[in-house]
Design an enzyme around this catalytic site. Structure first.
Site, PDB file in Angstrom:
ATOM      1  N   HIS A 298       0.809  -1.233   0.000  1.00  0.00           N
ATOM      2  CA  HIS A 298       0.000   0.000   0.000  1.00  0.00           C
ATOM      3  C   HIS A 298       0.844   1.285   0.000  1.00  0.00           C
ATOM      4  O   HIS A 298       0.346   2.333  -0.399  1.00  0.00           O
ATOM      5  CB  HIS A 298      -0.925   0.044   1.217  1.00  0.00           C
ATOM      6  CG  HIS A 298      -1.982  -1.011   1.217  1.00  0.00           C
ATOM      7  ND1 HIS A 298      -2.892  -1.155   0.184  1.00  0.00           N
ATOM      8  CD2 HIS A 298      -2.280  -1.993   2.112  1.00  0.00           C
ATOM      9  CE1 HIS A 298      -3.707  -2.178   0.463  1.00  0.00           C
ATOM     10  NE2 HIS A 298      -3.350  -2.703   1.623  1.00  0.00           N
TER      11      HIS A 298
ATOM     12  N   ASP B   8      -3.248 -10.669  -2.123  1.00  0.00           N
ATOM     13  CA  ASP B   8      -3.776 -10.109  -0.876  1.00  0.00           C
ATOM     14  C   ASP B   8      -5.248  -9.724  -1.065  1.00  0.00           C
ATOM     15  O   ASP B   8      -5.666  -9.342  -2.160  1.00  0.00           O
ATOM     16  CB  ASP B   8      -2.953  -8.862  -0.528  1.00  0.00           C
ATOM     17  CG  ASP B   8      -3.110  -8.422   0.906  1.00  0.00           C
ATOM     18  OD1 ASP B   8      -2.246  -8.761   1.735  1.00  0.00           O
ATOM     19  OD2 ASP B   8      -4.110  -7.727   1.195  1.00  0.00           O
TER      20      ASP B   8
ATOM     21  N   HIS C 101      -6.659  -7.157  -0.040  1.00  0.00           N
ATOM     22  CA  HIS C 101      -6.765  -5.713  -0.286  1.00  0.00           C
ATOM     23  C   HIS C 101      -6.110  -5.349  -1.620  1.00  0.00           C
ATOM     24  O   HIS C 101      -5.085  -5.932  -1.987  1.00  0.00           O
ATOM     25  CB  HIS C 101      -6.074  -4.930   0.835  1.00  0.00           C
ATOM     26  CG  HIS C 101      -6.674  -5.166   2.192  1.00  0.00           C
ATOM     27  ND1 HIS C 101      -6.207  -6.157   3.037  1.00  0.00           N
ATOM     28  CD2 HIS C 101      -7.701  -4.564   2.829  1.00  0.00           C
ATOM     29  CE1 HIS C 101      -6.935  -6.141   4.151  1.00  0.00           C
ATOM     30  NE2 HIS C 101      -7.842  -5.183   4.054  1.00  0.00           N
TER      31      HIS C 101
END
Ligand SMILES: [Zn+2]
Ligand SMILES: [Zn+2]
Length: 387
Positions: free
Chosen positions: A129, A166, A168
């Site tokens: 991220h 993942d 996300h």
């Protein structure tokens, strides 16, 4: 079918400790390494355990702004406050430990590109991220993006593919390479309408030169094994074969597991293993086995350990034991007591069947089929693939 596998780990990784109440618990890495040891992974002659090195600031500058690097450096001395809007606390020593994690990924890249290892797994890596000038979603520096830039510079790789498993969306990685065709990013994740970071929709498919080189498979909540594998198989293998990358990277977050407290997908470890098996075999098929694996999310400490230890068995082509060793379970129980979690350790390495109601199943499968079709229409033409 496998050459040397390097597992990059140091107990220093346990210093990536955001705060006592934070769901990202560093002990999950110690539990995973311990489980690998106890089921015999490190007795295999093809496995080497490798210490990470701290990366240089110039390696971070390949992706991050100098202002942001300075900010991390200075807050690392004091701790306290947040690096973003409330998910990523600044903590003491974060500059040093994150440099070590990034350095671990660079070490993995060096070993693969020099032929010292065929596959490498940086268990502390996968901080997908973090973006140019800020932290996000528990990630201080983006080791995946830094590793890609480092390999482009040092080894002149022209085609690098990232498969991010993942739960996300891999927003930081996507943003870094959004306008480039030399990096193909594929992220399979829970729909951003329901889950952090709120992005990763199918229409985000790259810009300019990079149009068609950013692939987002945005899956509905409660996507179960069969539906997920359908999406994976329809999209990932054809893209790998068409793109012919020099090397495949994999972010191995296991937070799409049905027991994960932060997400709503319904996968079991069987599905993670099916995806690892497929990517592993594709790496041997198209890029001489060059396969760089990062860790990733996963907020159920027992799932992280069982999934990643099973992945190593899969790569080594050795049987996965039915049950977790008793001594590991004792270690697990002492760790979970310390953390104030439910102490009972998982006995089985695998998962039971997850029951999904037939009607719900049908609806989810239909939704996933629509997403798959939409992804194909958007990006397959760029790669000369029919849909
Ligand atoms: Zn192999
Ligand atoms: Zn995640």
């Amino acid at each position: 079918m496998t050459g040397k596998i390097a597992i990059i780990y140091s107990d220093d990784y346990l210093k990536y400790y955001l705060s006592p109440e934070h769901p990202l618990r560093p002990q999950r890495l110690a539990l995973a390494i311990r489980l690998m040891k106890e089921i015999g992974v490190f007795n295999n002659q093809n496995v080497v355990l490798v210490e990470p090195r701290e990366c240089e600031v110039e390696d971070l500058l390949l992706v991050h702004s100098s202002d942001y690097i300075e900010l991390v450096k200075s807050l690392s001395k004091t701790g306290g406050g947040y690096l973003d809007y409330g998910d990523t606390p600044a903590f003491l020593g974060m500059f040093e430990v994150t440099r070590k994690i990034v350095g671990g990924s660079l070490k993995a890249a060096d070993m693969i590109n020099t032929g010292e290892a065929q596959h490498a797994f940086n268990i502390g890596g996968g901080l997908h991220h973090a973006t140019r000038s800020r932290a996000s979603g528990f990630c201080v520096f983006n080791d995946i993006a830094c590793t890609i830039r480092y390999m482009q510079k040092k080894y002149h790789l022209e085609r690098i593919m990232v498969v991010d498993l993942d739960c996300h969306h891999a927003d930081g990685t996507q943003n870094t390479f959004y306008s480039e065709s030399g990096v193909l990013t594929v992220s399979l994740h829970e729909d951003g309408t329901y889950l952090f970071p709120g992005s990763g929709f199918v229409f985000e498919d790259g810009a300019g030169e990079g149009k068609g080189y950013c692939v987002n498979v945005s899956l509905p909540p409660y996507t179960f094994d069969e539906a997920y594998l359908y999406a994976f198989n329809e999209i990932v293998p054809p893209l790998v074969r068409a793109y012919q990358p020099d090397l495949i990277l994999q972010q191995s977050g296991v937070d799409a597991h049905y027991t994960d407290p932060l997400t709503s997908e319904a996968l079991t470890i069987r599905t993670f293993l099916n995806t690892y098996r497929a990517i592993h075999s594709l790496a041997h098929e198209v890029c001489d086995g060059k396969y760089l694996i990062f860790g990733g999310g996963g907020y159920q400490i027992g799932v992280v350990a069982r999934a990643w230890a099973s992945m190593l068995c899969e790569l080594l082509d050795i049987p996965i034991p039915e049950e977790t060793p008793k001594s590991w379970r004792e270690f697990y129980e002492s760790v979970s007591r310390e953390l104030g979690l439910e102490p009972a350790a998982p006995i089985k390495m695998g998962d039971p069947e997850v029951k999904v109601e037939e009607k719900a199943k049908k609806k989810i499968l239909e939704d996933v089929e629509l997403v798959v079709q939409e992804v194909k229409e958007r990006v397959f033409p760029t790669h000369g693939l029919d849909f």
